[in-house]
Motif scaffolding. Sequence first.
Motif, short mmCIF file in Angstrom:
data_model
loop_
_atom_site.label_atom_id
_atom_site.label_comp_id
_atom_site.label_asym_id
_atom_site.label_seq_id
_atom_site.Cartn_x
_atom_site.Cartn_y
_atom_site.Cartn_z
N LYS A 1 0.80 -1.23 0.00
CA LYS A 1 0.00 0.00 0.00
C LYS A 1 0.83 1.27 0.00
CE LYS A 1 -3.82 2.14 2.41
NZ LYS A 1 -4.82 2.00 3.46
N TRP A 2 2.00 1.26 0.61
CA TRP A 2 2.73 2.51 0.86
C TRP A 2 4.02 2.68 0.08
CZ3 TRP A 2 -0.43 5.61 3.10
CH2 TRP A 2 -1.41 5.11 3.97
N LYS A 3 4.48 1.69 -0.64
CA LYS A 3 5.80 1.78 -1.26
C LYS A 3 5.90 2.88 -2.30
CE LYS A 3 7.42 -2.81 -0.12
NZ LYS A 3 7.87 -4.11 -0.62
N ILE A 4 4.86 3.09 -3.09
CA ILE A 4 4.89 4.17 -4.07
C ILE A 4 4.95 5.52 -3.35
CG2 ILE A 4 3.57 5.37 -5.87
CD1 ILE A 4 4.84 2.85 -6.92
N ASP A 5 4.19 5.66 -2.27
CA ASP A 5 4.23 6.91 -1.50
C ASP A 5 5.62 7.16 -0.93
OD1 ASP A 5 1.34 7.79 -1.47
OD2 ASP A 5 1.12 5.77 -0.65
N ILE A 6 6.26 6.11 -0.45
CA ILE A 6 7.62 6.24 0.09
C ILE A 6 8.58 6.63 -1.01
CG2 ILE A 6 9.52 4.98 1.16
CD1 ILE A 6 7.31 3.29 2.63
N LEU A 7 8.48 5.97 -2.16
CA LEU A 7 9.34 6.32 -3.30
C LEU A 7 9.18 7.79 -3.68
CD1 LEU A 7 9.03 3.29 -5.77
CD2 LEU A 7 11.11 4.09 -4.67
N CYS A 8 7.94 8.23 -3.77
CA CYS A 8 7.68 9.63 -4.15
C CYS A 8 8.25 10.60 -3.12
CB CYS A 8 6.19 9.87 -4.32
SG CYS A 8 5.50 9.05 -5.77
N PHE B 1 13.47 9.36 9.42
CA PHE B 1 12.26 8.56 9.62
C PHE B 1 11.07 9.43 10.01
CE2 PHE B 1 9.29 5.94 11.94
CZ PHE B 1 9.23 4.79 11.18
N GLY B 2 11.25 10.31 10.96
CA GLY B 2 10.14 11.15 11.43
C GLY B 2 9.60 12.06 10.34
N ARG B 3 10.48 12.63 9.59
CA ARG B 3 10.06 13.52 8.49
C ARG B 3 9.34 12.72 7.41
NH1 ARG B 3 11.98 18.69 5.99
NH2 ARG B 3 10.49 18.80 4.30
N LEU B 4 9.85 11.54 7.13
CA LEU B 4 9.21 10.66 6.16
C LEU B 4 7.82 10.25 6.66
CD1 LEU B 4 9.53 9.20 3.47
CD2 LEU B 4 10.74 7.38 4.69
N ARG B 5 7.72 9.94 7.92
CA ARG B 5 6.44 9.55 8.53
C ARG B 5 5.42 10.67 8.41
NH1 ARG B 5 2.20 9.07 10.41
NH2 ARG B 5 1.45 8.09 12.29
N HIS B 6 5.85 11.91 8.63
CA HIS B 6 4.93 13.06 8.54
C HIS B 6 4.53 13.36 7.10
CE1 HIS B 6 5.38 13.36 12.69
NE2 HIS B 6 5.63 14.63 12.84
N ALA C 1 8.33 1.38 8.95
CA ALA C 1 9.58 0.66 9.22
C ALA C 1 9.64 -0.64 8.42
CB ALA C 1 9.70 0.38 10.71
N GLN C 2 8.53 -1.38 8.38
CA GLN C 2 8.50 -2.64 7.64
C GLN C 2 8.72 -2.41 6.14
OE1 GLN C 2 4.93 -4.95 8.26
NE2 GLN C 2 5.17 -5.99 6.31
N GLN C 3 8.03 -1.43 5.58
CA GLN C 3 8.15 -1.16 4.15
C GLN C 3 9.57 -0.68 3.81
OE1 GLN C 3 4.66 -0.87 1.83
NE2 GLN C 3 5.15 -2.68 3.02
N LEU C 4 10.16 0.15 4.66
CA LEU C 4 11.52 0.63 4.43
C LEU C 4 12.51 -0.53 4.46
CD1 LEU C 4 11.51 3.94 6.46
CD2 LEU C 4 11.89 3.73 3.99
N ARG C 5 12.33 -1.46 5.42
CA ARG C 5 13.22 -2.63 5.49
C ARG C 5 13.12 -3.46 4.21
NH1 ARG C 5 11.67 -2.72 10.91
NH2 ARG C 5 10.00 -4.20 10.49
N GLU C 6 11.89 -3.69 3.74
CA GLU C 6 11.70 -4.46 2.51
C GLU C 6 12.34 -3.75 1.32
OE1 GLU C 6 7.52 -5.24 1.97
OE2 GLU C 6 7.37 -6.33 3.87
N MET C 7 12.17 -2.46 1.25
CA MET C 7 12.72 -1.69 0.14
C MET C 7 14.24 -1.65 0.20
SD MET C 7 9.83 1.29 0.04
CE MET C 7 10.34 2.08 -1.49
N GLU C 8 14.79 -1.68 1.40
CA GLU C 8 16.25 -1.73 1.56
C GLU C 8 16.77 -3.08 1.06
OE1 GLU C 8 19.64 -0.88 4.98
OE2 GLU C 8 17.55 -1.07 5.58
N VAL C 9 16.11 -4.16 1.45
CA VAL C 9 16.50 -5.50 1.00
C VAL C 9 16.40 -5.61 -0.52
CG1 VAL C 9 15.80 -7.95 1.04
CG2 VAL C 9 15.95 -6.67 3.17
N ASP C 10 15.38 -4.97 -1.11
CA ASP C 10 15.18 -5.02 -2.55
C ASP C 10 16.10 -4.08 -3.31
OD1 ASP C 10 13.20 -6.96 -2.37
OD2 ASP C 10 11.57 -5.49 -2.28
N GLY C 11 16.91 -3.30 -2.60
CA GLY C 11 17.87 -2.43 -3.26
C GLY C 11 17.30 -1.12 -3.76
#
Length: 108
Positions: free
Chosen positions: A19-26, A35-40, A51-61
């Motif tokens: 649900k959130w990976k595109i939002d995080i990428l953008c 982290f806090g600024r990204l959360r806001h 935190a979970q999505q960031l960990r997955e995205m880190e593993v995926d490069g």
Amino acid sequence: MNKPFENGFSAAMRLVAGKWKIDILCALSQAPRRFGRLRHSIPDISEKMLAQQLREMEVDGLVIRQAYPGLPAKVVYSLTESGTALCASAEGLCRWSERFQGRVEAEA
């Protein structure tokens, strides 16, 4: 791990599934963020999910997590070259959605 029959589009979609990976990428495409600024910048996401999505995205490069020494610890997230390229590619899908969303919803 890529499946032998998986095409490039399917592989890219698998990396941003969630649900959130595109939002995080953008958000990270605008600038590296703590982290806090990204959360806001993504108001409806929980800290646990971010935190979970960031960990997955880190593993995926797609994302780099850079920790700096000090108290309190400073951690900054940014896009990798691969994450930046994927984000740029996703912009085309965003433009498509903006142009055709009404039509697609009407046909559904």
